[in-house]
Design a protein around this motif. Structure first.
Motif, PDB file in Angstrom:
ATOM      1  N   ASP A   1      -8.903   8.455   8.025  1.00 18.19           N
ATOM      2  CA  ASP A   1     -10.188   7.853   7.636  1.00 18.19           C
ATOM      3  C   ASP A   1     -10.300   6.398   8.080  1.00 18.19           C
ATOM      4  OD1 ASP A   1     -10.946  10.234   6.501  1.00 18.19           O
ATOM      5  OD2 ASP A   1     -10.329   9.688   4.480  1.00 18.19           O
ATOM      6  N   GLY A   2      -9.882   6.127   9.322  1.00 21.38           N
ATOM      7  CA  GLY A   2     -10.057   4.798   9.879  1.00 21.38           C
ATOM      8  C   GLY A   2      -9.109   3.739   9.367  1.00 21.38           C
ATOM      9  N   ARG A   3      -7.980   4.143   8.776  1.00 19.66           N
ATOM     10  CA  ARG A   3      -6.990   3.174   8.293  1.00 19.66           C
ATOM     11  C   ARG A   3      -5.615   3.817   8.321  1.00 19.66           C
ATOM     12  NH1 ARG A   3      -8.095   3.215   1.706  1.00 19.66           N
ATOM     13  NH2 ARG A   3      -7.879   5.479   1.438  1.00 19.66           N
ATOM     14  N   TYR A   4      -4.579   2.976   8.255  1.00 19.75           N
ATOM     15  CA  TYR A   4      -3.209   3.469   8.236  1.00 19.75           C
ATOM     16  C   TYR A   4      -2.759   3.691   6.793  1.00 19.75           C
ATOM     17  CZ  TYR A   4      -2.583   2.432  13.185  1.00 19.75           C
ATOM     18  OH  TYR A   4      -2.680   2.431  14.538  1.00 19.75           O
ATOM     19  N   VAL A   5      -2.070   4.809   6.581  1.00 13.86           N
ATOM     20  CA  VAL A   5      -1.498   5.111   5.269  1.00 13.86           C
ATOM     21  C   VAL A   5      -0.048   5.525   5.473  1.00 13.86           C
ATOM     22  CG1 VAL A   5      -3.735   5.835   4.335  1.00 13.86           C
ATOM     23  CG2 VAL A   5      -2.217   7.547   5.321  1.00 13.86           C
ATOM     24  N   ASP A   6       0.755   5.404   4.389  1.00 11.92           N
ATOM     25  CA  ASP A   6       2.145   5.844   4.472  1.00 11.92           C
ATOM     26  C   ASP A   6       2.227   7.331   4.151  1.00 11.92           C
ATOM     27  OD1 ASP A   6       1.869   6.057   1.718  1.00 11.92           O
ATOM     28  OD2 ASP A   6       2.984   4.217   1.295  1.00 11.92           O
ATOM     29  N   ARG A   7       3.444   7.848   4.067  1.00 11.41           N
ATOM     30  CA  ARG A   7       3.602   9.297   3.879  1.00 11.41           C
ATOM     31  C   ARG A   7       3.110   9.772   2.519  1.00 11.41           C
ATOM     32  NH1 ARG A   7       9.893  10.079   4.510  1.00 11.41           N
ATOM     33  NH2 ARG A   7       9.538   8.479   6.085  1.00 11.41           N
TER      34      ARG A   7
ATOM     35  N   GLY B   1       0.282   8.653   1.282  1.00 14.03           N
ATOM     36  CA  GLY B   1      -1.165   8.521   1.293  1.00 14.03           C
ATOM     37  C   GLY B   1      -1.677   7.176   0.842  1.00 14.03           C
ATOM     38  N   HIS B   2      -0.769   6.208   0.582  1.00 11.96           N
ATOM     39  CA  HIS B   2      -1.208   4.892   0.146  1.00 11.96           C
ATOM     40  C   HIS B   2      -1.582   4.034   1.355  1.00 11.96           C
ATOM     41  CE1 HIS B   2       1.671   5.826  -3.376  1.00 11.96           C
ATOM     42  NE2 HIS B   2       0.428   6.124  -3.729  1.00 11.96           N
ATOM     43  N   PRO B   3      -2.670   3.283   1.278  1.00 11.52           N
ATOM     44  CA  PRO B   3      -3.061   2.418   2.412  1.00 11.52           C
ATOM     45  C   PRO B   3      -1.962   1.402   2.726  1.00 11.52           C
ATOM     46  CG  PRO B   3      -4.857   2.622   0.822  1.00 11.52           C
ATOM     47  CD  PRO B   3      -3.658   3.239   0.182  1.00 11.52           C
ATOM     48  N   ARG B   4      -1.726   1.178   4.015  1.00  9.83           N
ATOM     49  CA  ARG B   4      -0.695   0.228   4.443  1.00  9.83           C
ATOM     50  C   ARG B   4      -1.258  -0.650   5.553  1.00  9.83           C
ATOM     51  NH1 ARG B   4       4.737   1.561   4.328  1.00  9.83           N
ATOM     52  NH2 ARG B   4       4.982  -0.195   5.770  1.00  9.83           N
ATOM     53  N   THR B   5      -0.965  -1.931   5.458  1.00  8.68           N
ATOM     54  CA  THR B   5      -1.289  -2.861   6.538  1.00  8.68           C
ATOM     55  C   THR B   5      -0.049  -3.034   7.392  1.00  8.68           C
ATOM     56  OG1 THR B   5      -2.907  -4.024   5.173  1.00  8.68           O
ATOM     57  CG2 THR B   5      -2.060  -5.178   7.109  1.00  8.68           C
ATOM     58  N   PRO B   6      -0.061  -2.616   8.660  1.00  9.65           N
ATOM     59  CA  PRO B   6       1.146  -2.700   9.492  1.00  9.65           C
ATOM     60  C   PRO B   6       1.645  -4.132   9.591  1.00  9.65           C
ATOM     61  CG  PRO B   6      -0.559  -1.384  10.563  1.00  9.65           C
ATOM     62  CD  PRO B   6      -1.199  -2.037   9.389  1.00  9.65           C
ATOM     63  N   ALA B   7       2.951  -4.310   9.391  1.00 12.56           N
ATOM     64  CA  ALA B   7       3.590  -5.617   9.508  1.00 12.56           C
ATOM     65  C   ALA B   7       4.752  -5.478  10.483  1.00 12.56           C
ATOM     66  CB  ALA B   7       4.073  -6.107   8.141  1.00 12.56           C
ATOM     67  N   GLY B   8       4.626  -6.060  11.659  1.00  8.83           N
ATOM     68  CA  GLY B   8       5.673  -5.938  12.669  1.00  8.83           C
ATOM     69  C   GLY B   8       5.084  -5.441  13.973  1.00  8.83           C
ATOM     70  N   THR B   9       5.956  -5.042  14.871  1.00  3.54           N
ATOM     71  CA  THR B   9       5.509  -4.525  16.157  1.00  3.54           C
ATOM     72  C   THR B   9       4.982  -3.106  15.990  1.00  3.54           C
ATOM     73  OG1 THR B   9       7.170  -5.872  17.269  1.00  3.54           O
ATOM     74  CG2 THR B   9       6.189  -4.082  18.536  1.00  3.54           C
TER      75      THR B   9
END
Length: 569
Positions: free
Chosen positions: A294-300, A302-310
């Motif tokens: 749904d247009g965003r990153y989530v972890d396994r 299903g919680h929304p996650r903001t990528p931190a790192g490469t």
């Protein structure tokens, strides 16, 4: 960069061909240590560095390692000019005799990323090039007994000045070489297994070359002079370095293929172990897998996650399905990361569907919690509004009617005034109750439908609104109510925040959905999660299994679009 590399390769080729052509006429007896073998080995070294460097640059142009290899090859070719009998060519060769060592130090310090990272490597690089450039002033005051017909650059011979220049030159080279050896060995110890397999041949051979070069420098400082055997050994080892680079490239490709194969094998045994398989084969225990839902990153979970790192995105059949968050050290092998991610894309897509379900359940729980909270807050607001508004007016009405009844016979004029005031309070109470009822569910929506209700909203809007509705019949009541409040909240936001001059509301049926678009020409920058208004609308639409979309680039206005199934659950 391509032209510079091409010119350097041509230079190495021309000098090498000239040396081979003149090999029979060269007087090797005047050279201090070495002879004909050094000439042939030097040509092999120059051509080897130039050829392998050009190939490496063509394969990875963003990595400067290939360009540095070509530079080393060109400098070695210029060093070989001292084999010629011409005084000027010999002097140029003597100058580059030390500068090529500086370039080699640069290459080893920058390998494999092509960058100089860290304070001490930078110090070593500056020391190496400074020492190499000191060869020029050294020739200005130092007679060259081996130069044909003397040193053409000599201004005035001075042993004192030569010692003043030679001592710091030797110390700087000593510092640069020792630091490079330490950096090379440390880099080998801290590299991942895959990285070590790729550049271990280069680093180990480079350490040997630097050690031999160190012995040569020390022998020169103490006026011992390098022996022929030491010179031949140094140049012979040097000649193997381009082959080591080529071997490193081949091994990198081989290990990358093997790693991707092992990822596929592990996923065949355990399709759910995407993260563990990639972390193991890429040698990065911190690696994490995120899923695009749904247009965003989530972890396994299903919680929304903001990528931190490469971040390395993963696509499957042209669609983004997720991303790898990994150690920046893997940036030196982007092809490996992409190929491993591509091998895991199918398994990741299957996992993404499960994660998407968990994410939707998580969003539904959060949405329901917010709806309950909003319902409680709305009830508290209604209670407060009724208590402070209509209830107080009704109490005042009762008191005024009571006083009017008591004064009706004795003071009819006063009783009449009380009745007038009571009538006014009754009108105000009715108006406030009507406003409260409209906030809960507008009467015009129930009686005349969505089009009439939207016309009422447009007429009361502080911003001019253009209404375009293509509905040929009424929508289900829950859909009409949700659509009404989406438009009401969106127009309120336009009036408050958008600085818009015009808004347009469009309602239509589309593939079994009611689609409601609200556009404005304002400043943009709106986001669903930034305020309770749009988030509440998302919850309201989501409760009907619909979706709320907001497109609001800065300076380009805002589009709020709600898609609601006509057969709402």
């Amino acid at each position: 960069m391509r032209w510079a590399i091409a010119i350097a390769c041509v230079l190495a080729a021309v000098v090498g061909v000239a040396l081979l052509a003149e090999a029979q006429q060269i007087d090797f007896e005047r050279l201090p240590a070495g002879g004909r073998p050094i000439l042939y080995i030097g040509v092999v070294i120059a051509w080897g560095f130039a050829g392998v460097g050009a190939y490496a640059h063509a394969r990875r142009p963003e990595n400067h390692t290939g360009a540095l290899m070509v530079l080393v090859g060109a400098f070695i070719a210029l060093t070989a000019l001292q084999f010629f009998d011409q005084r000027l060519l010999f002097s140029i060769g003597i100058i580059f005799d030390t500068v090529c060592i500086s370039a080699l130090v640069h290459l080893l310090l920058a390998f494999p990323t092509g960058r100089i990272d860290g304070r001490w490597p930078r110090y070593a690089l500056v020391a190496a090039y400074t020492a190499g450039c000191l060869q020029v002033p050294a020739l200005l005051v130092n007679e060259c007994p081996d130069c044909p017909s003397g040193n053409p650059m000599l201004i005035e011979e001075s042993e004192v000045v030569a010692a003043i220049i030679g001592l710091p030159q030797g110390v700087l080279f000593l510092f640069a070489l020792i630091t490079t050896i330490v950096v090379v060995l440390h880099r080998r110890q801290t590299s991942t297994p895959l990285q070590r397999g790729g550049f271990e041949p280069v680093l180990l051979l480079g350490a040997v070359i630097i050690t031999l070069g160190l012995v040569t420098v020390v022998s020169n400082v103490f006026s011992v002079g390098p022996t022929t055997a030491l010179q031949v050994a140094f140049f012979a080892t040097f000649a193997l370095l381009p082959a080591a680079f080529l071997l490193g490239l081949v091994r990198t490709r081989f290990f990358r293929t093997a790693a991707v194969g092992r990822v596929i094998e592990r996923l065949a045994l355990d399709p759910r172990g995407v993260r563990d398989a990639l972390a193991t084969e890429l040698g990065d225990p911190t690696l994490d897998v995120l899923y695009w839902v749904d247009g965003r990153y989530v972890d396994r979970d299903g919680h929304p996650r903001t990528p931190a790192g490469t971040l390395t995105e993963i696509e499957h059949e042209g669609r983004r399905v997720g991303a790898l968050v990994h150690d920046p050290a893997l940036d030196s092998e982007p092809d490996l990361v992409r190929e491993a991610a591509a091998a895991a894309a199918l398994a990741l897509e299957n996992q993404r569907l499960e994660v998407e379900l968990r994410a939707r359940l998580e969003a539904l729980r959060a949405s329901r919690a917010r709806l309950v909270e909003a319902g409680d807050a709305e009830r508290r607001r209604l209670t407060r509004d009724l208590h402070d508004g209509a209830q107080q007016r009704l109490v005042a009405l009762m008191i005024e009617l009571q006083l009017a009844r008591e004064q009706f016979d004795a003071q009819p004029e006063a009783a009449r005034d009380l009745l007038d005031s009571a009538f006014a309070n009754a009108q105000e109470a009715v108006g406030e109750l009507r406003d409260l009822a409209a906030g809960i569910h507008p009467a015009v929506l129930s009686q005349r439908g969505l089009d009439a209700a939207l016309e009422s909203l447009a007429s009361r809007s502080a911003v001019p609104v253009e209404l375009d509705s293509t509905l040929d019949e009424r929508l289900p009541s829950p859909v009409e109510t949700a659509a009404y409040f989406v438009v009401a909240e969106a127009l309120t936001n336009v009036a408050k925040y958008a600085n818009a001059t015009h808004a347009r509301v469009e309602v239509r049926r589309e593939n079994g959905h009611a689609v409601i678009d609200i556009r404005d020409d304002g400043v943009g920058g709106a986001r669903v999660g930034e305020g309770t208004g749009l988030r509440g609308l998302g919850d309201r639409v989501g409760a009907l299994d619909g979706a709320l979309e907001v497109q609001s680039p800065r300076g380009e206005g805002t589009l709020v679009r709600a898609r609601i199934p006509l057969r709402a659950p």
